[in-house]
Design a protein around this motif. Structure first.
Motif, short mmCIF file in Angstrom:
data_model
loop_
_atom_site.label_atom_id
_atom_site.label_comp_id
_atom_site.label_asym_id
_atom_site.label_seq_id
_atom_site.Cartn_x
_atom_site.Cartn_y
_atom_site.Cartn_z
N GLY A 1 0.78 -1.23 0.00
CA GLY A 1 0.00 0.00 0.00
C GLY A 1 0.82 1.28 0.00
N ALA A 2 0.34 2.25 -0.78
CA ALA A 2 0.87 3.62 -0.76
C ALA A 2 -0.31 4.57 -0.96
CB ALA A 2 1.93 3.82 -1.84
N ASN A 3 -1.44 4.21 -0.39
CA ASN A 3 -2.64 5.03 -0.54
C ASN A 3 -2.51 6.29 0.32
OD1 ASN A 3 -3.61 1.93 -0.59
ND2 ASN A 3 -4.74 3.15 -2.08
N LYS A 4 -2.96 7.40 -0.25
CA LYS A 4 -2.80 8.69 0.42
C LYS A 4 -4.12 9.47 0.42
CE LYS A 4 2.04 8.89 -1.01
NZ LYS A 4 2.53 8.31 0.25
N THR A 5 -4.20 10.42 1.35
CA THR A 5 -5.37 11.29 1.43
C THR A 5 -4.90 12.75 1.30
OG1 THR A 5 -5.23 11.28 3.85
CG2 THR A 5 -6.72 9.70 2.81
N ASN B 1 -4.37 16.69 4.59
CA ASN B 1 -3.15 17.14 5.26
C ASN B 1 -2.09 17.59 4.27
OD1 ASN B 1 -4.09 16.92 7.88
ND2 ASN B 1 -3.45 14.80 8.09
N ALA B 2 -2.20 17.12 3.03
CA ALA B 2 -1.28 17.61 1.99
C ALA B 2 -1.56 19.08 1.69
CB ALA B 2 -1.42 16.77 0.72
N TYR B 3 -2.85 19.44 1.67
CA TYR B 3 -3.20 20.85 1.47
C TYR B 3 -2.58 21.71 2.58
CZ TYR B 3 -6.88 19.00 -1.61
OH TYR B 3 -7.56 18.34 -2.61
N LYS B 4 -2.64 21.20 3.80
CA LYS B 4 -2.08 21.96 4.92
C LYS B 4 -0.57 22.08 4.79
CE LYS B 4 -5.80 20.30 7.96
NZ LYS B 4 -6.13 19.45 9.13
N ALA B 5 0.07 21.00 4.31
CA ALA B 5 1.53 21.02 4.14
C ALA B 5 1.95 22.01 3.06
CB ALA B 5 2.03 19.62 3.79
N LEU B 6 1.06 22.26 2.11
CA LEU B 6 1.35 23.17 1.00
C LEU B 6 0.89 24.59 1.27
CD1 LEU B 6 0.26 20.79 -1.89
CD2 LEU B 6 2.59 21.66 -1.53
N GLU B 7 0.40 24.83 2.48
CA GLU B 7 -0.11 26.16 2.81
C GLU B 7 0.96 27.22 2.56
OE1 GLU B 7 -2.16 28.49 6.60
OE2 GLU B 7 -1.75 26.35 6.70
N GLY B 8 0.60 28.25 1.84
CA GLY B 8 1.53 29.32 1.52
C GLY B 8 2.23 29.16 0.19
N LYS C 1 -13.78 1.08 7.09
CA LYS C 1 -13.89 -0.31 7.56
C LYS C 1 -12.59 -1.08 7.35
CE LYS C 1 -16.30 -4.68 6.70
NZ LYS C 1 -17.28 -5.40 5.85
N VAL C 2 -11.96 -0.87 6.19
CA VAL C 2 -10.81 -1.70 5.81
C VAL C 2 -9.48 -1.04 6.17
CG1 VAL C 2 -9.64 -2.81 3.85
CG2 VAL C 2 -12.14 -2.73 3.93
N MET C 3 -9.40 0.27 6.14
CA MET C 3 -8.12 0.97 6.36
C MET C 3 -8.24 1.98 7.48
SD MET C 3 -6.52 1.57 2.55
CE MET C 3 -6.08 0.18 1.50
N THR C 4 -7.08 2.41 7.95
CA THR C 4 -7.01 3.42 9.00
C THR C 4 -5.90 4.42 8.65
OG1 THR C 4 -6.84 3.73 11.39
CG2 THR C 4 -5.35 2.13 10.41
N PRO C 5 -6.02 5.67 9.07
CA PRO C 5 -5.01 6.68 8.72
C PRO C 5 -3.65 6.39 9.35
CG PRO C 5 -7.07 7.73 9.37
CD PRO C 5 -7.19 6.28 9.74
N CYS C 6 -2.60 6.86 8.67
CA CYS C 6 -1.23 6.71 9.16
C CYS C 6 -0.37 7.83 8.60
CB CYS C 6 -0.65 5.35 8.74
SG CYS C 6 -0.44 5.19 6.94
N ASP C 7 0.80 8.04 9.18
CA ASP C 7 1.76 8.97 8.60
C ASP C 7 2.24 8.39 7.27
OD1 ASP C 7 1.44 10.32 10.95
OD2 ASP C 7 3.39 9.77 11.78
N SER C 8 2.55 9.24 6.32
CA SER C 8 2.91 8.74 5.00
C SER C 8 3.95 9.64 4.34
CB SER C 8 1.67 8.67 4.09
OG SER C 8 1.98 8.14 2.82
N GLU C 9 4.88 8.99 3.64
CA GLU C 9 5.92 9.73 2.91
C GLU C 9 5.42 10.12 1.52
OE1 GLU C 9 10.46 9.24 1.09
OE2 GLU C 9 9.58 7.62 2.25
N MET D 1 -0.55 11.61 9.22
CA MET D 1 -1.91 11.12 9.01
C MET D 1 -2.43 11.42 7.60
SD MET D 1 -2.13 9.71 11.87
CE MET D 1 -3.81 9.17 12.09
N SER D 2 -1.56 11.24 6.62
CA SER D 2 -1.94 11.50 5.22
C SER D 2 -1.95 10.22 4.39
CB SER D 2 -0.97 12.50 4.58
OG SER D 2 0.33 11.94 4.49
N GLY D 3 -1.79 9.09 5.06
CA GLY D 3 -1.80 7.81 4.34
C GLY D 3 -2.88 6.90 4.90
N MET D 4 -3.04 5.75 4.25
CA MET D 4 -4.01 4.74 4.70
C MET D 4 -3.34 3.38 4.68
SD MET D 4 -6.94 6.38 5.21
CE MET D 4 -8.32 5.25 5.03
#
Length: 350
Positions: A160-164, A167-174, A254-262, A271-274
């Motif tokens: 898996g390398a699924n992402k949400t 939090n990426a929007y927040k990382a790109l703020e500015g 149901k199947v996945m849960t959030p996690c930190d992601s590269e 918390m940008s991955g699954m």
């Protein structure tokens, strides 16, 4: 005056007295390509700058993921099922195409369920599906795991390398004055996240992919930006509803849960991955094959990471169009059909 002509007039007549540019980031890679293909960039005045963001799932997938997939194929004897774009993405030492040349079994599939069907008909082989993508494709990966569990397929798993995106929007703020939000992602997630970001000073407009939709979104962005306040507008209401797709959201939860992601170029975003929940651990390839922690090493000549953050244009990279081409890519942004480098190479630096 029709909608397109009205939007064109708003866009072409926009000026800023302060001399600064309105920087709009098209987060979605498909938006990047469509804006190029439709010639929309040619309509923009000097006061508007479009920059590409990290909305290409193949592009933001870290190099270490490719290294993991190659290890599974070459050292663990797994047969890899993947979307076609990933096959030529360079890893630290080789791509999946390179692994195939060394005898690895690398199969192209069009959906995760194709990989499940392949595993069902090849029960003597360990089959691993490379699950990459945002909220748009993650539900289908979850559905595949659910089906494999129902069928009792002990030979199927996912890397898996699924992402949400939130939090990426927040990382790109500015990094931009406003985002063009990806319509297909918001079709799943709804609009609540974007509306919440407005309270934190982040502006954006969600849009579709036709000429009329993209021009309207740009015109709306220009008009709302002149008010001097953070804003959000749904310019894709025929597809994006406030509640999103509750069934898809429920399946993911149901199947996945959030996690930190590269993320390639962005580093670790909290918390940008699954990842698969413990109940589905038997289908996690990292656990099944006891993969070691792998940190990939990018080619130092490639500026893919800077492109994904909007820090530079693809044409600013010294190897762009010379050493790095679609036939001989150095970075993922040149490989993917949604990659910014691919768009610049195909349509020119506009």
């Amino acid at each position: 005056m029709n909608t397109i002509e009205n939007a064109k007039e708003i866009i072409s007549s926009y000026k800023r007295e302060d001399g600064k540019k309105l920087r709009i980031m098209e987060v979605c890679g498909t938006h990047t390509h469509e804006i190029f293909r439709l010639g929309i960039r040619k309509l923009l005045p000097e006061s508007v700058e479009l920059i590409s963001g990290p909305g290409c799932p193949v592009c933001v997938t870290p190099i270490g993921f490719i290294d993991e997939a190659c290890m599974l194929a070459l050292e663990k004897g797994a047969e890899i099922c993947t979307f076609g774009d990933l096959i030529r993405v360079p890893g630290t030492e080789m791509s999946l195409a390179g692994a195939r040349s060394k005898g690895a079994v690398i199969k192209t599939v069009y959906s995760p369920l194709d990989a499940v069907s392949y595993a069902e008909s090849h029960r003597d082989e360990q089959v691993v599906f490379l699950a990459v993508g945002f909220e748009t494709t993650t539900p289908s990966a979850c559905l595949a795991v659910e089906k494999a569990k129902k069928l009792g397929l002990e030979n199927f798993s996912i890397l898996g390398a699924n992402k949400t995106m939130p939090n990426a929007y927040k990382a790109l703020e500015g990094s931009a004055d406003a985002f063009l939000y990806p319509g297909h992602v918001n079709a799943i997630t709804g609009t609540a996240v974007c509306e919440e970001l407005v309270k934190k000073g982040v502006s954006g407009v969600v849009t579709g992919f036709t000429a009329a939709e993209l021009l309207t979104a740009l015109a709306v962005t220009i008009e709302l930006s002149q008010r001097g306040e953070p804003f959000f507008r749904n310019c894709y209401p025929r597809v994006v509803k406030p509640e999103g797709n509750p069934a898809a959201i429920k399946l993911m939860e149901k199947v996945m849960t959030p996690c930190d992601s590269e993320w390639r170029g962005l580093g670790i975003i909290p918390m940008s991955g699954m990842i698969l929940r413990d109940e589905y651990a038997d289908f996690d390839a990292r656990k099944k094959f006891a993969l070691p922690k792998i940190t990939g090493k990018p080619n130092p000549a490639c500026r893919c990471g800077d492109v994904l953050q909007g820090k530079c244009k693809p044409s600013d990279c010294k190897v762009f169009g010379k050493v790095c081409t679609p036939l001989h890519p150095i970075g993922a942004c040149m490989v993917s059909n949604e990659g910014a480098c691919s768009a610049y190479y195909q349509y020119g630096n506009l």
